[in-house]
Design a protein around this motif. Structure first.
Motif, PDB file in Angstrom:
ATOM      1  N   LEU A 180       0.903  -1.390   0.161  1.00  0.00           N
ATOM      2  CA  LEU A 180       0.081   0.041   0.012  1.00  0.00           C
ATOM      3  C   LEU A 180       0.875   1.305  -0.029  1.00  0.00           C
ATOM      4  CD1 LEU A 180      -2.590  -1.166   2.674  1.00  0.00           C
ATOM      5  CD2 LEU A 180      -3.252  -0.617   0.219  1.00  0.00           C
ATOM      6  N   ARG A 181       1.955   1.014   0.198  1.00  0.00           N
ATOM      7  CA  ARG A 181       2.941   2.321   0.831  1.00  0.00           C
ATOM      8  C   ARG A 181       4.087   2.400  -0.200  1.00  0.00           C
ATOM      9  NH1 ARG A 181       1.987   4.913   5.718  1.00  0.00           N
ATOM     10  NH2 ARG A 181       0.639   3.907   7.246  1.00  0.00           N
ATOM     11  N   GLY A 182       4.100   1.565  -1.112  1.00  0.00           N
ATOM     12  CA  GLY A 182       5.388   1.519  -1.992  1.00  0.00           C
ATOM     13  C   GLY A 182       5.549   2.645  -2.762  1.00  0.00           C
ATOM     14  N   ARG A 183       6.819   3.081  -3.004  1.00  0.00           N
ATOM     15  CA  ARG A 183       7.315   4.214  -4.070  1.00  0.00           C
ATOM     16  C   ARG A 183       8.463   3.648  -4.650  1.00  0.00           C
ATOM     17  NH1 ARG A 183       7.163   9.544  -3.067  1.00  0.00           N
ATOM     18  NH2 ARG A 183       5.466   9.230  -1.878  1.00  0.00           N
ATOM     19  N   ALA A 184       8.298   3.749  -6.206  1.00  0.00           N
ATOM     20  CA  ALA A 184       9.322   3.611  -6.913  1.00  0.00           C
ATOM     21  C   ALA A 184      10.737   4.188  -6.623  1.00  0.00           C
ATOM     22  CB  ALA A 184       9.276   4.142  -8.491  1.00  0.00           C
ATOM     23  N   GLY A 185      11.849   3.232  -6.579  1.00  0.00           N
ATOM     24  CA  GLY A 185      13.202   3.773  -6.400  1.00  0.00           C
ATOM     25  C   GLY A 185      13.120   3.928  -4.601  1.00  0.00           C
ATOM     26  N   VAL A 375      13.980  -7.746  -9.604  1.00  0.00           N
ATOM     27  CA  VAL A 375      12.782  -6.705  -9.270  1.00  0.00           C
ATOM     28  C   VAL A 375      13.244  -5.340  -8.911  1.00  0.00           C
ATOM     29  CG1 VAL A 375      11.263  -8.658  -8.480  1.00  0.00           C
ATOM     30  CG2 VAL A 375      12.982  -7.574  -6.780  1.00  0.00           C
ATOM     31  N   SER A 376      12.735  -4.556  -8.991  1.00  0.00           N
ATOM     32  CA  SER A 376      12.940  -3.248  -8.532  1.00  0.00           C
ATOM     33  C   SER A 376      11.914  -2.646  -7.757  1.00  0.00           C
ATOM     34  CB  SER A 376      13.038  -2.146 -10.008  1.00  0.00           C
ATOM     35  OG  SER A 376      14.257  -2.807 -10.645  1.00  0.00           O
ATOM     36  N   PRO A 377      12.078  -1.341  -6.908  1.00  0.00           N
ATOM     37  CA  PRO A 377      11.224  -1.007  -6.064  1.00  0.00           C
ATOM     38  C   PRO A 377       9.877  -0.158  -6.987  1.00  0.00           C
ATOM     39  CG  PRO A 377      13.420  -0.381  -5.035  1.00  0.00           C
ATOM     40  CD  PRO A 377      13.608  -1.263  -6.385  1.00  0.00           C
ATOM     41  N   ALA A 378       8.725  -0.257  -6.616  1.00  0.00           N
ATOM     42  CA  ALA A 378       7.825   0.025  -7.644  1.00  0.00           C
ATOM     43  C   ALA A 378       6.750   0.916  -6.656  1.00  0.00           C
ATOM     44  CB  ALA A 378       7.031  -1.022  -8.271  1.00  0.00           C
TER      45      ALA A 378
END
Length: 385
Positions: A180-185, A375-378
């Motif tokens: 719910l809180r994710g942010r790219a990078g 994978v990468s932060p999204a």
């Protein structure tokens, strides 16, 4: 209606239910960079949402019926009565959307019936939280469509309630918080006591690294007894030490703790206490020096989960050892354990060598071939169209 990643869900919806959905919402899976089994001990975790997600195309109905379809299933459409939802009425993956509806109803939200088509790219049973990806996508959709307007912190607790009381998995808030809180990078530095969260830059490619996931294909389930027994041991340890949660125990208290409990309970406690410290050290290292500085902390985390918490398995240990031998700067199992996935931070130039080494090690030991991907932060759960 069509838009990139949403297209498969929209196509499945049209084919199954006819017409157009009201929208498509995504809930990403997650990788926990570090901080395992600390969440339900009111400690610290450092996950990130990943670029693999559950996508739900959903349309409201007026008759109080829920109809569910998954592109990954063979059972066709599952139909549930929204007025009589309970654990016995749902089976298979339908427990996850049904559990969210039940938890929202418990909060007094009038949830309508709906048709839903699911398309997910999060591997099932991989330790990347495929179940929470579904729950967070559904919760985000229903939060919007009902006009409930729940803040993220309440959606986190509602999905945890669905997992704990409906699905029957005694999980903390790590997985849904990441989704719910994710942010790219970025990774999410989360305090599980008060839900306070900070974004911490985690840009592996800028540091010349890739985050390689090794899905061992050893399926696990949080509803199984191993998870519950670990949680019970932690609660016993906190009770013996006279604290609200193991979050309140420091590494300096461990010598005294050893004499107050049996060896197994002590080792469970030691893992959680030292893992909390490793999370704090990892956040500090990322802020000061970036991803290249955290390898030894990942290694120490895996050793603690293997030896003290005893939630690893031969396939996970093999993945970690092979990746390290092929150049990974650090590696650890990720997720609840007893199977699932390992992650390795690998220099980009060594990625092919690491992949080959892991595949060869699994073949040599007679294990089923793992799935390997990066994978990468999204970004977190959101409406796509």
């Amino acid at each position: 209606m069509s838009a990139g990643p949403a297209e498969r869900a929209i196509g499945a919806f049209r084919e199954t239910f006819g017409g157009e959905p009201d929208g498509v919402w995504a809930g990403p899976g997650r990788v926990n960079l570090i901080g395992e089994h600390t969440d339900y001990n009111e400690g610290f975790v450092l996950p990130f949402a990943i670029d693999l997600a559950a996508r739900v195309a959903l349309r409201v109905r007026a008759d109080g019926v829920i109809r569910l379809f998954s592109t990954a299933g063979t059972a066709g459409v599952t139909e549930l009565d929204i007025a009589g939802l309970d654990r016995e009425s749902a089976a298979g993956w339908s427990v996850y959307p049904a559990g969210v509806v039940w938890a929202l109803q418990e909060r007094g939200i009038d949830v309508p019936g709906f048709d839903l088509a699911l398309d997910s790219t999060v591997p099932l049973g991989s330790g990347l939280s495929s179940s929470h990806a579904i729950e967070c996508a559904v919760a985000t959709a229903l939060n919007e469509l009902t006009g409930a307007g729940l803040p993220t912190s309440d959606l986190v607790l509602a999905t945890q309630r669905a997992e704990n009381a409906f699905v029957g998995a005694p999980t903390g808030i790590l997985d849904q918080s990441a989704s719910l809180r994710g942010r790219a990078g970025h990774a999410i530095f989360l305090d599980c006591r008060d839900q306070s969260a900070e974004l911490v830059p985690f840009d592996a490619p800028a540091a010349g690294l890739v985050t390689l996931v090794v899905d061992t294909r050893v399926a696990h389930s949080h509803a199984d007894g191993g998870y519950a027994s670990r949680r019970a041991a932690c609660e016993l340890g906190a009770e013996v030490l006279g604290v609200k949660a193991l979050r309140d125990v420091s590494t300096g208290d461990l010598d005294e703790a050893r004499g107050l409990m049996d060896d197994v309970t002590f080792r469970r406690v030691r893992h959680v206490v030292t893992e909390d410290e490793r999370v704090l050290d990892t956040v500090a290292a990322l802020r000061a020096s970036g991803p290249a500085a955290i390898g030894p902390l990942l290694d120490a985390s895996h050793a603690s989960m293997r030896d003290d918490f005893e939630i690893s398995c031969p396939e996970l240990d093999t993945a970690v050892e092979a990746a390290r031998a092929a150049g990974a700067i650090g590696a650890r199992m990720t997720g609840g354990g007893f199977g699932g996935s390992a992650i390795a931070l690998v220099p980009a130039d060594d990625e092919a060598r690491a992949r080959s080494a892991v595949m060869a090690a699994f073949a040599e030991r007679g294990f089923r071939s793992p799935r390997l991907f990066t994978v990468s932060p999204a970004d977190g759960a959101r409406r796509l169209v």
